[in-house]
Design a protein around this motif. Structure first.
Motif, PDB file in Angstrom:
ATOM      1  N   ASP A  54       0.816  -1.218   0.000  1.00 21.13           N
ATOM      2  CA  ASP A  54       0.000   0.000   0.000  1.00 21.13           C
ATOM      3  C   ASP A  54       0.848   1.267   0.000  1.00 21.13           C
ATOM      4  O   ASP A  54       0.308   2.355  -0.207  1.00 21.13           O
ATOM      5  N   LEU A  55       2.139   1.163   0.280  1.00 19.26           N
ATOM      6  CA  LEU A  55       3.007   2.339   0.324  1.00 19.26           C
ATOM      7  C   LEU A  55       3.470   2.691  -1.086  1.00 19.26           C
ATOM      8  O   LEU A  55       3.792   1.820  -1.880  1.00 19.26           O
ATOM      9  N   ARG A  56       3.484   3.950  -1.370  1.00 22.67           N
ATOM     10  CA  ARG A  56       3.939   4.440  -2.675  1.00 22.67           C
ATOM     11  C   ARG A  56       5.076   5.437  -2.452  1.00 22.67           C
ATOM     12  O   ARG A  56       4.865   6.651  -2.436  1.00 22.67           O
ATOM     13  N   PRO A  57       6.305   4.935  -2.265  1.00 25.53           N
ATOM     14  CA  PRO A  57       7.426   5.845  -1.958  1.00 25.53           C
ATOM     15  C   PRO A  57       7.889   6.629  -3.182  1.00 25.53           C
ATOM     16  O   PRO A  57       7.697   6.209  -4.328  1.00 25.53           O
ATOM     17  N   ASP A  58       8.473   7.777  -2.888  1.00 26.75           N
ATOM     18  CA  ASP A  58       9.106   8.551  -3.957  1.00 26.75           C
ATOM     19  C   ASP A  58      10.398   7.837  -4.386  1.00 26.75           C
ATOM     20  O   ASP A  58      11.153   7.352  -3.548  1.00 26.75           O
ATOM     21  N   ARG A  59      10.613   7.797  -5.689  1.00 25.79           N
ATOM     22  CA  ARG A  59      11.778   7.086  -6.225  1.00 25.79           C
ATOM     23  C   ARG A  59      13.028   7.952  -6.085  1.00 25.79           C
ATOM     24  O   ARG A  59      13.005   9.154  -6.362  1.00 25.79           O
ATOM     25  N   ALA A  60      14.112   7.331  -5.638  1.00 27.06           N
ATOM     26  CA  ALA A  60      15.407   8.007  -5.534  1.00 27.06           C
ATOM     27  C   ALA A  60      16.307   7.561  -6.671  1.00 27.06           C
ATOM     28  O   ALA A  60      16.191   6.441  -7.182  1.00 27.06           O
ATOM     29  N   LYS A  61      17.207   8.404  -7.062  1.00 24.93           N
ATOM     30  CA  LYS A  61      18.124   8.079  -8.143  1.00 24.93           C
ATOM     31  C   LYS A  61      19.125   7.013  -7.697  1.00 24.93           C
ATOM     32  O   LYS A  61      19.470   6.928  -6.518  1.00 24.93           O
ATOM     33  N   GLY A  81      11.617   7.873   1.044  1.00 28.33           N
ATOM     34  CA  GLY A  81      10.501   8.325   0.229  1.00 28.33           C
ATOM     35  C   GLY A  81       9.131   7.948   0.746  1.00 28.33           C
ATOM     36  O   GLY A  81       8.122   8.238   0.104  1.00 28.33           O
ATOM     37  N   ILE A  82       9.048   7.295   1.892  1.00 25.92           N
ATOM     38  CA  ILE A  82       7.742   6.921   2.451  1.00 25.92           C
ATOM     39  C   ILE A  82       7.109   8.156   3.074  1.00 25.92           C
ATOM     40  O   ILE A  82       7.682   8.790   3.965  1.00 25.92           O
ATOM     41  N   ARG A 102       9.457  -5.163  -2.075  1.00 23.65           N
ATOM     42  CA  ARG A 102       8.841  -5.048  -0.759  1.00 23.65           C
ATOM     43  C   ARG A 102       9.898  -4.871   0.336  1.00 23.65           C
ATOM     44  O   ARG A 102       9.695  -4.144   1.311  1.00 23.65           O
ATOM     45  N   THR A 103      11.023  -5.547   0.182  1.00 22.37           N
ATOM     46  CA  THR A 103      12.088  -5.420   1.176  1.00 22.37           C
ATOM     47  C   THR A 103      12.641  -4.000   1.204  1.00 22.37           C
ATOM     48  O   THR A 103      12.877  -3.436   2.285  1.00 22.37           O
ATOM     49  N   ALA A 104      12.841  -3.382   0.042  1.00 20.00           N
ATOM     50  CA  ALA A 104      13.350  -2.018  -0.004  1.00 20.00           C
ATOM     51  C   ALA A 104      12.347  -1.032   0.592  1.00 20.00           C
ATOM     52  O   ALA A 104      12.723  -0.066   1.268  1.00 20.00           O
ATOM     53  N   ARG A 105      11.064  -1.251   0.374  1.00 23.80           N
ATOM     54  CA  ARG A 105      10.059  -0.367   0.961  1.00 23.80           C
ATOM     55  C   ARG A 105      10.068  -0.474   2.484  1.00 23.80           C
ATOM     56  O   ARG A 105       9.911   0.534   3.187  1.00 23.80           O
TER      57      ARG A 105
END
Length: 339
Positions: free
Chosen positions: A241-248, A269-270, A323-326
């Protein structure tokens, strides 16, 4: 036909209307009798004593008259003050009793209304709870299946090695364990394993998981990630359900190089405030949850440093969407890794 009963005002509970109270009570009767008795005593006393001496001065006569007025009317006034005070106290007690009856009736009516409302809403609440339980069970299907698969893989990995042959072979004394002889897991399979299977039919996901569990370093991260994802699910937090902002990718590489704080703030980014608040609250109150989260952060840091050395920018971007990175982004925000 007409109703033979006379119309009566409706009263609340056992309260008695003020109009039904008697106008003259025993207190007023006693006060009146005492007043008449006192007047009789005073008149009799003045009659028996007779007039005062004729040679009394005018000022003395005036003072005597005033004294007679006090003697006659002061006791009567005290008697009626006591009577009025007694009746006022009695009226106040009656009023307090009526108010208490009214309050009890209102409280009883309120309790009945609340019970009726609760009885009316209970079926809908139970239905909603059943829906939540069903959705929670469906969301945890992948984790439960993975737990079973990991248990089977762990048991297979823990089987004792075959006994050495009786023939002396000095060259085999320093052989590595079987798991160390396997080739390292491929980058794409490692990334797929960190995302976990989407459902019970995700055969490719389970294949990559089995391969990751056969790798010692990858298995540590997989198990740590599974633990924190399961703990988050207990509080209704699902990383899907989380939509984090993408980092370079450059920011991820700076993280692998050991930079912390503002330099890698883009990794946090969460933005889901409720998930962050729930996670922070449980970390303060739950020792097991806190230890599991710190263990997971250490394993992710260690594994990503190794992964970054041979990964392309595309590989890093794909890993950041797992999922692990989030979960890492969420726990990093809570623990202040990006502050």
């Amino acid at each position: 036909m007409t109703d033979p009963r006379p119309d009566r005002p409706t009263t609340l509970g056992a309260a008695v209307p003020r109009a039904d109270a008697p106008r003259i009570t025993l207190t007023e009767i006693v006060a009146g009798l005492l007043s008449l008795i006192w007047l009789g005593v005073v008149i009799g006393w003045f009659t028996l004593t007779g007039p005062a001496d004729g040679d009394a001065s005018a000022s003395g006569a005036r003072d005597g008259f005033i004294l007679k007025l006090f003697v006659v009317f002061l006791p009567i006034a005290l008697i009626w003050v006591a009577a009025v005070t007694s009746r006022t106290i009695r009226d106040l007690k009656d009023e307090a009793r009526r108010l208490q009856v009214a309050v009890d009736a209102m409280r009883h009516s309120y309790v009945q209304q609340q019970q009726a409302a609760a009885a009316a809403t209970r079926p809908s609440v139970e239905k909603r709870l059943d829906e939540i339980a069903a959705s929670t069970k469906q969301a945890e299907t992948a984790i439960v299946t993975f737990t079973s698969s990991r248990r089977d893989g762990a048991l297979a990995m823990r089987q004792p090695p075959a006994p050495p042959p009786q023939v002396e072979q000095p060259g085999l004394a320093l052989d590595q364990p079987p798991e160390d002889q396997r080739p390292p897991i491929a980058v794409d399979e490692f990334i797929r394993a960190l995302n976990f299977p989407d459902n019970a039919e995700d055969k490719e996901g389970f294949r990559c998981l089995r391969l990751a569990l056969e790798d010692r370093e990858a298995a540590r991260l997989i198990r740590a990630a599974q633990d924190v994802l399961t703990l988050l699910a207990q509080d209704g937090i699902y990383v899907d359900d989380l939509r984090p902002d993408r980092a370079k990718p450059e920011v991820w590489r700076r993280f692998a190089a050991g930079e912390r704080g503002r330099a890698i703030a883009a990794l946090g980014g969460i933005r889901d405030r409720s998930s962050i608040a729930l996670t922070a609250g449980r970390m303060r109150n739950d020792t097991i949850f806190r230890d599991a989260s710190h263990h997971f952060l250490r394993q992710f840091d260690r594994s990503f440093q190794v992964f970054e050395k041979s990964a392309t920018d595309q590989d890093i971007a794909e890993l950041a969407d797992t999922r692990t990175a989030r979960a890492f982004m969420l726990f990093g925000r809570v623990t202040g890794v990006f502050d």
